[in-house]
Design a protein around this motif. Structure first.
Motif, short mmCIF file in Angstrom:
data_model
loop_
_atom_site.label_atom_id
_atom_site.label_comp_id
_atom_site.label_asym_id
_atom_site.label_seq_id
_atom_site.Cartn_x
_atom_site.Cartn_y
_atom_site.Cartn_z
N UNK A 135 0.86 -1.21 0.16
CA UNK A 135 0.18 -0.03 -0.17
C UNK A 135 0.72 1.22 0.05
N UNK A 136 2.12 1.01 0.35
CA UNK A 136 2.84 2.15 0.36
C UNK A 136 3.14 2.82 -1.06
N UNK A 137 3.05 1.94 -1.97
CA UNK A 137 3.30 2.05 -3.46
C UNK A 137 2.71 3.66 -3.90
N UNK A 138 1.51 3.88 -3.28
CA UNK A 138 0.79 4.95 -3.71
C UNK A 138 0.44 6.12 -2.64
N UNK A 139 1.35 5.96 -1.67
CA UNK A 139 1.39 6.84 -0.59
C UNK A 139 2.39 8.09 -0.94
N UNK A 140 2.09 9.25 -0.41
CA UNK A 140 3.03 10.39 -0.56
C UNK A 140 3.73 10.06 0.78
N UNK A 141 5.36 10.33 0.47
CA UNK A 141 6.16 10.24 1.56
C UNK A 141 6.05 11.24 2.69
N UNK A 151 6.77 12.50 -5.37
CA UNK A 151 6.25 11.23 -5.55
C UNK A 151 5.89 10.90 -6.71
N UNK A 152 6.09 11.58 -7.91
CA UNK A 152 5.84 11.18 -9.15
C UNK A 152 7.03 10.05 -9.47
N UNK A 153 8.14 10.14 -8.73
CA UNK A 153 9.31 9.17 -9.03
C UNK A 153 9.26 7.97 -8.29
N UNK A 154 8.45 8.15 -7.17
CA UNK A 154 8.26 7.00 -6.47
C UNK A 154 7.34 6.06 -6.80
N UNK A 155 7.59 5.11 -7.65
CA UNK A 155 6.75 4.01 -8.29
C UNK A 155 6.79 2.63 -7.78
N UNK A 156 7.51 2.45 -6.67
CA UNK A 156 7.70 1.05 -5.92
C UNK A 156 7.08 1.28 -4.45
N UNK A 157 6.90 0.06 -3.99
CA UNK A 157 6.63 0.26 -2.49
C UNK A 157 7.69 0.81 -1.58
N UNK A 158 7.62 1.24 -0.48
CA UNK A 158 8.69 1.79 0.33
C UNK A 158 9.55 0.59 0.53
#
Length: 176
Positions: A135-141, A151-158
């Motif tokens: 679920x972290x895949x779609x979260x804002x860090x 967040x556009x570069x965060x495509x994988x789960x944390x």
């Protein structure tokens, strides 16, 4: 995510634990085992993960000093998470290892039931941790190194959440 060192940091920890286990038998008492692991990770793991795991294990050991029944293990998990939150500043939903750990802790609260059985509860906790990691895949860090990246570069789960879930899976498999 972050500076990309999560895998290296966890591999370094795994190697240190393997070497430690080959060199001596681990302490039998749960509190001493967790304290020894905390010291080892603080010394050998490195990075913020090493510090956070060290804090987690140190705090988790305290409730286990005098009791190690199933409800106390749930209390230990809560104590470890509380220490991580207090010192690390992150919370569930911030796209960190806490997302996995808090999901697992919720499932581990079932250990407080008089009819609780360890392996089924732990299996549910692992599944919860793995789902939370995904679920972290779609979260804002909101915390950690990933919070410095768009967040556009965060495509994988944390990676920390995935690693925490993997550690819990390894514990389950070891107990099975």
């Amino acid at each position: 995510a972050g500076d990309g060192d999560c895998g290296h940091t966890h591999a370094r920890a795994a190697r240190a634990i393997q070497e430690w286990l080959c060199a001596q038998p681990p302490p039998a008492a749960p509190a001493q085992l967790l304290s020894a692991l905390a010291d080892l990770l603080l010394e050998k793991m490195g990075g913020s993960s090493g510090v956070l795991y060290g804090l987690f294990l140190t705090a988790a050991a305290r409730p286990l000093l005098h009791r190690s029944d199933l409800p106390t293990w749930a209390e230990a998990m809560d104590a470890g998470i509380e220490a991580m939150q207090r010192y690390g500043g992150a919370a569930p939903g911030d796209r960190t290892m806490l997302d996995s750990l808090c999901a697992a802790a919720q499932a581990l609260h079932s250990l407080r039931s008089p009819s609780a059985e360890l392996l089924p509860v732990l299996a549910t906790a692992v599944q919860s941790a793995e789902a939370a990691a995904e679920a972290t895949r779609t979260m804002e860090a909101g915390a950690g190194r990933a919070s410095y990246i768009s967040s556009a570069q965060l495509l994988q789960p944390d990676p920390g959440a995935v690693a925490a879930a993997a550690v819990l899976r390894a514990v389950l498999e070891g107990l099975q």
